[in-house]
Motif scaffolding. Sequence first.
Motif, PDB file in Angstrom:
ATOM      1  N   LEU A  37      27.299  55.636   2.196  1.00  0.00           N
ATOM      2  CA  LEU A  37      28.572  55.505   1.478  1.00  0.00           C
ATOM      3  C   LEU A  37      29.429  54.393   2.074  1.00  0.00           C
ATOM      4  O   LEU A  37      30.020  53.584   1.350  1.00  0.00           O
ATOM      5  N   THR A  38      29.487  54.337   3.398  1.00  0.00           N
ATOM      6  CA  THR A  38      30.257  53.282   4.064  1.00  0.00           C
ATOM      7  C   THR A  38      29.683  51.905   3.754  1.00  0.00           C
ATOM      8  O   THR A  38      30.422  50.946   3.503  1.00  0.00           O
ATOM      9  N   ALA A  39      28.352  51.799   3.758  1.00  0.00           N
ATOM     10  CA  ALA A  39      27.710  50.514   3.463  1.00  0.00           C
ATOM     11  C   ALA A  39      28.017  50.061   2.043  1.00  0.00           C
ATOM     12  O   ALA A  39      28.296  48.876   1.797  1.00  0.00           O
ATOM     13  N   MET A  40      27.967  50.992   1.097  1.00  0.00           N
ATOM     14  CA  MET A  40      28.240  50.636  -0.296  1.00  0.00           C
ATOM     15  C   MET A  40      29.718  50.277  -0.513  1.00  0.00           C
ATOM     16  O   MET A  40      30.048  49.487  -1.392  1.00  0.00           O
ATOM     17  N   ALA A  41      30.600  50.863   0.294  1.00  0.00           N
ATOM     18  CA  ALA A  41      32.036  50.598   0.134  1.00  0.00           C
ATOM     19  C   ALA A  41      32.481  49.329   0.841  1.00  0.00           C
ATOM     20  O   ALA A  41      33.453  48.696   0.424  1.00  0.00           O
ATOM     21  N   SER A  42      31.769  48.937   1.899  1.00  0.00           N
ATOM     22  CA  SER A  42      32.238  47.814   2.710  1.00  0.00           C
ATOM     23  C   SER A  42      31.332  46.587   2.625  1.00  0.00           C
ATOM     24  O   SER A  42      31.761  45.508   2.187  1.00  0.00           O
ATOM     25  N   ALA A  43      30.065  46.722   3.035  1.00  0.00           N
ATOM     26  CA  ALA A  43      29.190  45.545   3.100  1.00  0.00           C
ATOM     27  C   ALA A  43      28.715  45.086   1.727  1.00  0.00           C
ATOM     28  O   ALA A  43      28.682  43.879   1.443  1.00  0.00           O
ATOM     29  N   PHE A  44      28.339  46.023   0.856  1.00  0.00           N
ATOM     30  CA  PHE A  44      27.761  45.638  -0.434  1.00  0.00           C
ATOM     31  C   PHE A  44      28.706  44.806  -1.304  1.00  0.00           C
ATOM     32  O   PHE A  44      28.285  43.784  -1.857  1.00  0.00           O
ATOM     33  N   PRO A  45      29.994  45.168  -1.467  1.00  0.00           N
ATOM     34  CA  PRO A  45      30.877  44.336  -2.291  1.00  0.00           C
ATOM     35  C   PRO A  45      30.972  42.897  -1.792  1.00  0.00           C
ATOM     36  O   PRO A  45      31.070  41.965  -2.599  1.00  0.00           O
ATOM     37  N   LEU A  46      30.924  42.708  -0.474  1.00  0.00           N
ATOM     38  CA  LEU A  46      30.999  41.356   0.072  1.00  0.00           C
ATOM     39  C   LEU A  46      29.703  40.594  -0.164  1.00  0.00           C
ATOM     40  O   LEU A  46      29.716  39.381  -0.384  1.00  0.00           O
ATOM     41  N   ALA A  47      28.578  41.310  -0.121  1.00  0.00           N
ATOM     42  CA  ALA A  47      27.303  40.657  -0.432  1.00  0.00           C
ATOM     43  C   ALA A  47      27.289  40.164  -1.871  1.00  0.00           C
ATOM     44  O   ALA A  47      26.763  39.087  -2.172  1.00  0.00           O
ATOM     45  N   VAL A  48      27.901  40.946  -2.774  1.00  0.00           N
ATOM     46  CA  VAL A  48      27.965  40.562  -4.193  1.00  0.00           C
ATOM     47  C   VAL A  48      28.966  39.442  -4.403  1.00  0.00           C
ATOM     48  O   VAL A  48      28.680  38.429  -5.053  1.00  0.00           O
TER      49      VAL A  48
END
Length: 500
Positions: A37-48
């Motif tokens: 959940l933390t990864a999807m909320a923090s790192a993933f949006p920046l990767a996109v």
Amino acid sequence: MAEPGTPSPKEAGNQLKAGAMGVRSIVFMVVATAAPLTAMASAFPLAVALGNGIGAPGTYVAVALVLALFAVGYAAMSRHLTNAGAFFAYVTVGLGRRMGMAAGMVAVLAYNLLVLYVVGLVGYFANEIFATELGVDIPWQVFSFSLLALALIVGILGVEVNARVLGVLLILETGLLLLVDIATLAVKGPAAYPISSLNPAEIFSGAVGIGFMFVFISFIGFEATAIFGEEARDPRRTVPRATKVAIGFVGIVYLLTSWSLIAASGGADAQAAAAADPGNFMFNAAGSVLGGWSVHVMSWLLLTSLIAVLFALHGMATRYLMAFGREGALPRPLGRTHPRFQTPHIAACVQAAVVALAVIGYSLAGADPYLDLGNQTAGVGALGVISLMGVTSIAVIGFFLRRPDRHWWTHIVAPALAAAGLFFGCYLIIANYPLLTGSESAIVNGMPWLLVIVAVIGLIVGSVRPLRTNLDIFGTGEVTEDDHNAAAPAPSSAPVSSDS
């Protein structure tokens, strides 16, 4: 062998509680550290937003394949060696005590920095969530210190308690992510999922280095399966199985959820949505398919996800301190375990105290727990762990090249490919480090040099002192010593040391 007069592990009271964890418990511990959940909320949006756009879901597949290759050699090594200082022990028997000491020192620094990062992060988000959801403004320091104290208590009580707590938290956050996936498929339909997200042309488009960097960081945590080997039931089977289950589970959750978030955000329009509001990208996507209630629930589960990360990382950092206390590279009391719970209670207290002092220093300086404390510790910690995985892959090759039972794929080719992919990940983090920290400060962006300095110190220490810890290597073979003074297999599980 150990120096004359050195007490045996049992006499020294530095043994962890054997048989305390099964495959499920270890998986809970390490997947909780990866924190979907933390990864999807923090790192993933920046990767996109900043990276390869809608190719980000495919990037999770590519990185998962690299880490699966790493897991092949890592799991093979865990069948022959069990030690709480996993990277330290693996590199020692594969590349020699000098490299092993360097790797161990880097591991101590990296995992402690990651604990410091999460302590600041959990304080920041707890303050934000309590203010938004309850209208209560409590200083972030109160949350940081309270939850650090709770992590310490749970850590001393034992890995069984820790695993149960983390299991509940992990099931809740993963369940909500899967609910988002199902709702997206039901509301948006299969056509909303862009097939191009899995197309290599899309994966390697845009600022591909940035995309891969944030995805690599999302996986940090699964590699810690071997750290709990001394506490595992039948570690030669439990640790390899837990490693493979963890990387498979995390990879599948990341792929399904990242692809669903892209679909829920308009497919081709997802990159613009992420760039416009990366902090709320996941919440906006979830709200669009589940309704407003999901945003409130997701906020609280994000907090519990961070608490799970803190508990798990505290346990990992503590065990590295304990391993180096037993080794004598750090004060020996760190290697002692609690007489009742058989947990590294002294190392746990020292670890928590050092982190608390660092938080006090940042707080007195008026630093922001997220933008300052977080940005100055997360990148170094992640870079340290990924580089250690790369070195460990080379150590796997070094270890098995001296054994007659080596297999060309498991012990040579797969680790070599993993090392190449992992060092490429290190390059991407270093090349994009200012973006990761969000800072223009030369001091902040020069912090990766700490890893080099600590590694050099480890090399020096490993060169001037013998290895004092017996490394138990399972299997058959002769006790040999190559020109790097590395340990080789010993007969029938006998303790082996790489002393000169």
